[in-house]
Design an enzyme around this catalytic site. Structure first.
Site, mmCIF file in Angstrom:
data_model
loop_
_atom_site.group_PDB
_atom_site.id
_atom_site.type_symbol
_atom_site.label_atom_id
_atom_site.label_comp_id
_atom_site.label_asym_id
_atom_site.label_seq_id
_atom_site.Cartn_x
_atom_site.Cartn_y
_atom_site.Cartn_z
ATOM 1 N N HIS A 48 -9.676 3.511 19.555
ATOM 2 C CA HIS A 48 -9.080 4.629 20.284
ATOM 3 C C HIS A 48 -9.702 4.832 21.671
ATOM 4 O O HIS A 48 -8.998 4.907 22.683
ATOM 5 C CB HIS A 48 -9.228 5.933 19.488
ATOM 6 C CG HIS A 48 -8.739 5.861 18.086
ATOM 7 N ND1 HIS A 48 -7.618 5.149 17.720
ATOM 8 C CD2 HIS A 48 -9.202 6.430 16.941
ATOM 9 C CE1 HIS A 48 -7.416 5.281 16.419
ATOM 10 N NE2 HIS A 48 -8.363 6.041 15.926
ATOM 11 N N ASP A 77 -2.297 7.333 0.723
ATOM 12 C CA ASP A 77 -2.200 8.599 1.438
ATOM 13 C C ASP A 77 -1.489 8.433 2.781
ATOM 14 O O ASP A 77 -0.680 9.282 3.176
ATOM 15 C CB ASP A 77 -3.617 9.159 1.651
ATOM 16 C CG ASP A 77 -3.616 10.479 2.386
ATOM 17 O OD1 ASP A 77 -3.031 11.441 1.866
ATOM 18 O OD2 ASP A 77 -4.186 10.548 3.494
ATOM 19 N N LEU A 78 -1.761 7.343 3.483
ATOM 20 C CA LEU A 78 -1.135 7.127 4.793
ATOM 21 C C LEU A 78 0.382 7.061 4.665
ATOM 22 O O LEU A 78 1.111 7.634 5.478
ATOM 23 C CB LEU A 78 -1.655 5.835 5.430
ATOM 24 C CG LEU A 78 -0.993 5.479 6.757
ATOM 25 C CD1 LEU A 78 -1.484 6.389 7.872
ATOM 26 C CD2 LEU A 78 -1.239 4.013 7.114
ATOM 27 N N LYS A 104 0.536 8.584 21.005
ATOM 28 C CA LYS A 104 0.478 9.995 21.405
ATOM 29 C C LYS A 104 1.086 10.180 22.797
ATOM 30 O O LYS A 104 0.829 9.383 23.708
ATOM 31 C CB LYS A 104 -0.967 10.503 21.379
ATOM 32 C CG LYS A 104 -1.546 10.629 19.969
ATOM 33 C CD LYS A 104 -2.950 11.169 19.992
ATOM 34 C CE LYS A 104 -3.521 11.330 18.595
ATOM 35 N NZ LYS A 104 -2.896 12.416 17.832
ATOM 36 N N LYS A 146 -5.440 -0.421 11.178
ATOM 37 C CA LYS A 146 -6.878 -0.605 11.339
ATOM 38 C C LYS A 146 -7.571 -0.223 10.036
ATOM 39 O O LYS A 146 -6.975 0.492 9.226
ATOM 40 C CB LYS A 146 -7.392 0.224 12.522
ATOM 41 C CG LYS A 146 -7.671 1.708 12.253
ATOM 42 C CD LYS A 146 -8.259 2.357 13.481
ATOM 43 C CE LYS A 146 -8.685 3.790 13.174
ATOM 44 N NZ LYS A 146 -9.964 3.908 12.528
ATOM 45 N N ASP A 202 -15.366 3.134 13.975
ATOM 46 C CA ASP A 202 -14.194 3.893 13.553
ATOM 47 C C ASP A 202 -13.398 4.451 14.732
ATOM 48 O O ASP A 202 -12.176 4.557 14.654
ATOM 49 C CB ASP A 202 -14.631 5.043 12.642
ATOM 50 C CG ASP A 202 -13.461 5.734 11.965
ATOM 51 O OD1 ASP A 202 -12.599 5.031 11.407
ATOM 52 O OD2 ASP A 202 -13.406 6.974 11.991
ATOM 53 N N LYS A 248 -11.957 20.742 17.206
ATOM 54 C CA LYS A 248 -11.167 19.511 17.143
ATOM 55 C C LYS A 248 -10.395 19.390 18.449
ATOM 56 O O LYS A 248 -9.565 20.258 18.771
ATOM 57 C CB LYS A 248 -10.205 19.553 15.957
ATOM 58 C CG LYS A 248 -9.248 18.362 15.878
ATOM 59 C CD LYS A 248 -8.337 18.478 14.667
ATOM 60 C CE LYS A 248 -7.301 17.362 14.636
ATOM 61 N NZ LYS A 248 -7.895 16.032 14.560
ATOM 62 N N GLY A 251 0.834 -1.197 0.000
ATOM 63 C CA GLY A 251 0.000 0.000 0.000
ATOM 64 C C GLY A 251 0.870 1.249 0.000
ATOM 65 O O GLY A 251 0.504 2.282 0.565
ATOM 66 N N ALA A 252 2.022 1.162 -0.638
ATOM 67 C CA ALA A 252 3.029 2.231 -0.574
ATOM 68 C C ALA A 252 2.636 3.483 -1.342
ATOM 69 O O ALA A 252 3.255 4.534 -1.161
ATOM 70 C CB ALA A 252 4.364 1.709 -1.101
ATOM 71 N N ASP A 296 -2.355 1.461 16.554
ATOM 72 C CA ASP A 296 -3.393 2.430 16.896
ATOM 73 C C ASP A 296 -2.628 3.704 17.224
ATOM 74 O O ASP A 296 -1.977 3.798 18.265
ATOM 75 C CB ASP A 296 -4.200 1.951 18.098
ATOM 76 C CG ASP A 296 -5.307 2.921 18.504
ATOM 77 O OD1 ASP A 296 -5.205 4.117 18.171
ATOM 78 O OD2 ASP A 296 -6.261 2.503 19.185
ATOM 79 N N HIS A 297 -2.677 4.694 16.329
ATOM 80 C CA HIS A 297 -1.795 5.851 16.497
ATOM 81 C C HIS A 297 -2.067 6.610 17.785
ATOM 82 O O HIS A 297 -1.185 7.314 18.290
ATOM 83 C CB HIS A 297 -1.883 6.777 15.276
ATOM 84 C CG HIS A 297 -3.171 7.533 15.156
ATOM 85 N ND1 HIS A 297 -4.295 6.991 14.586
ATOM 86 C CD2 HIS A 297 -3.504 8.788 15.540
ATOM 87 C CE1 HIS A 297 -5.261 7.885 14.604
ATOM 88 N NE2 HIS A 297 -4.825 8.980 15.181
#
Length: 482
Positions: free
Chosen positions: A241, A17-18, A183, A149, A236, A341, A13-14, A178-179
């Site tokens: 998260h 967008d990720l 954090k 995910k 989602d 946000k 998947g290179a 899981d980003h």
């Protein structure tokens, strides 16, 4: 002693967008800090027909704003190669193996391989089986698989997916990313809870009135309408998260800070989540037009059904069914097109037993993003005659300079994979327990597909979410509308 690591990355998947937004910048930061230097290489694979030169230019563009110099970006991107790849074609894996082996020799990587699956989960089982069968898995180095995910769409699909992957790789080789777990302020939760006696001794049902978790987004679904309309906010955001954050907020103190002990305590929490009375304890919503009409309703977004009942907002009361936490409501909410946000945790203490003063609330706020830091609201005497009480705030917020210097979530997590540290990745047991909890809510909502509350875009959600807390004589502590 050198901190440099040796690894060959193969990214499936290179061209996505990720990869451009997160992976290439994260790898560059590890490169610029010396964790990756001479002994690493990256193979990007996808269906598109790209040359190595074109791919390297894409990588250079992705790191342009953070690179130390053009020459440095050039040196970094020179370690990248591209192969057009059909994940179902065995011959392509033979070609991939030959390229991998040649890069392993060229950069003296010693067989260490990291396979990054940034594709649809439908392909995870196929890819991992081919990696094993076509012998891309080495015997003389480590082999680790990073999985993005969504990990399934419910418990049944995630279990099937997990079984497929486990046919080729062991659990200790899997890194479900899981980003949020990367954090800084999410990782701070355990340090805050267990290294401060003031907080540690009062972090229980005798002292706490409620815990509130808010993950709100001001954007709509943007270009993700096709995916989002099949997923919704519950799958989602809540399944991964939010429930991961809840587990960190309520887990018992581990015997030591090791992957095994931390996972053990997190899993105990997720297994003890009480099945909610969905009609009473959970609220869903969907954003409509903004008051000034300049923002679309969800149903008018591209690739979204005109009569969609998909929720873009979830609020709920989560109960950890243990003696320590049963009486502390944990309120959660997340949504698209909200007022602001923000990701934050607000913890409210109960009033003192003997009230000789007209005291205000005692609140701890953990600011996760975009602001980062902690804020503690206490009561103080107002200057002057008498004993009038006023709130004061003790803050430890990270400055703009600190935020700019601190490592990004993906950078930290990719370094953890290099070091073989699984602490900040979801174990299968955690994933399974989370899906079972979320599936119960989803099944209840599926029985009522006629009614969904709407909320105005750029608000903080439907009125029903406020009513949810009002039933318990509580209110949302974070309210930007005020």
């Amino acid at each position: 002693m050198s901190k440099e690591k040796r690894a060959l990355y193969i990214i499936f998947g290179a061209t996505g967008d990720l990869a451009s937004r997160k992976l290439y910048p994260a790898l560059y930061r590890l490169y610029s800090k010396g964790y990756l230097k001479e002994h690493f290489a990256v193979i990007g694979t996808a269906r598109r027909e790209w040359s190595d030169e074109y791919y390297q230019n894409i990588v250079k563009e992705a790191v342009d704003s953070i690179s130390d110099s053009e020459a440095d970006a050039e040196a970094f991107s020179s370690h990248f190669r591209y192969q057009s790849h059909n994940v179902n074609d065995s011959e392509h894996y033979h070609t991939l193996k030959n390229l991998a082996d040649s890069l392993d020799t060229k950069y003296d990587i010693q067989g260490n391989r990291i396979f990054y699956l940034s594709m649809s989960p439908n392909f995870f089982g196929t890819i991992t089986k081919h990696l094993r069968d076509q012998k891309l898995v080495t015997e003389n180095g480590f082999n680790r698989v990073i999985i993005e995910k969504p990990f399934g769409t419910d418990f049944e699909s995630s279990q099937h997916l997990n079984n497929e992957i486990n046919d080729s790789f062991d659990e200790n080789q899997l890194y479900r990313i899981d980003h949020y777990l990367g954090k800084e302020m999410v990782q701070t939760i355990l340090a805050l809870r267990f290294s401060n006696r003031l907080i540690k001794e009062s972090w229980n049902s005798d002292s706490l009135s409620s815990i509130q978790v808010t993950l709100s987004e001001d954007l709509g679904v943007e270009e993700r309408g096709g995916y989002y309309d099949k997923s919704g906010a519950l799958r989602d955001m809540v399944q991964n998260h939010i429930l991961q954050i809840v587990s960190l907020l309520t887990m018992d103190e581990p015997d030591s800070y090791t992957t095994e002990n931390v996972r053990k305590e997190k899993l105990a929490v997720l297994k003890s989540l009480k099945r909610p009375n969905v009609a009473e304890d959970f609220v869903r919503g969907q954003y409509s037009f903004s008051d000034n009409g300049n923002l679309k309703a969800y149903r008018d977004e591209e690739k979204v059904s005109a009569d969609s009942m998909t929720e873009t907002y979830v609020a709920g009361k989560v109960t950890v069914d243990t003696d320590k936490w049963r009486d502390v409501p944990i309120y959660i909410r997340t949504g698209k097109r909200m007022k602001e946000k923000t990701s934050r945790v607000d913890v409210l203490w109960k009033k003192t037993d003997q009230q000789i003063f007209d005291e205000g609330d005692s609140i701890l706020t953990i600011h996760i993003s975009p602001d980062e830091g902690i804020e503690l609201q206490l009561n103080d005497k107002k200057i002057g005659p008498g004993m009038e009480i006023q709130p004061v705030s003790l803050e430890a917020m990270r400055s703009k300079e600190m935020l700019k210097a601190r490592p990004e979530a993906y950078e930290k997590l990719l370094l953890d994979v290099l070091n073989g540290d699984e602490t900040h990745f979801a174990h299968w047991g955690e994933v399974a327990a989370s899906w079972k909890y979320v599936d119960f809510i989803r099944e209840a909502w599926n029985k009522d597909l006629e009614n969904i509350p709407f909320y105005t875009a750029c608000s903080m959600g439907p009125k029903e979410a406020d009513d949810l807390l009002a039933k318990d004589n509580q209110k949302w502590l974070y309210n930007p509308n005020k």
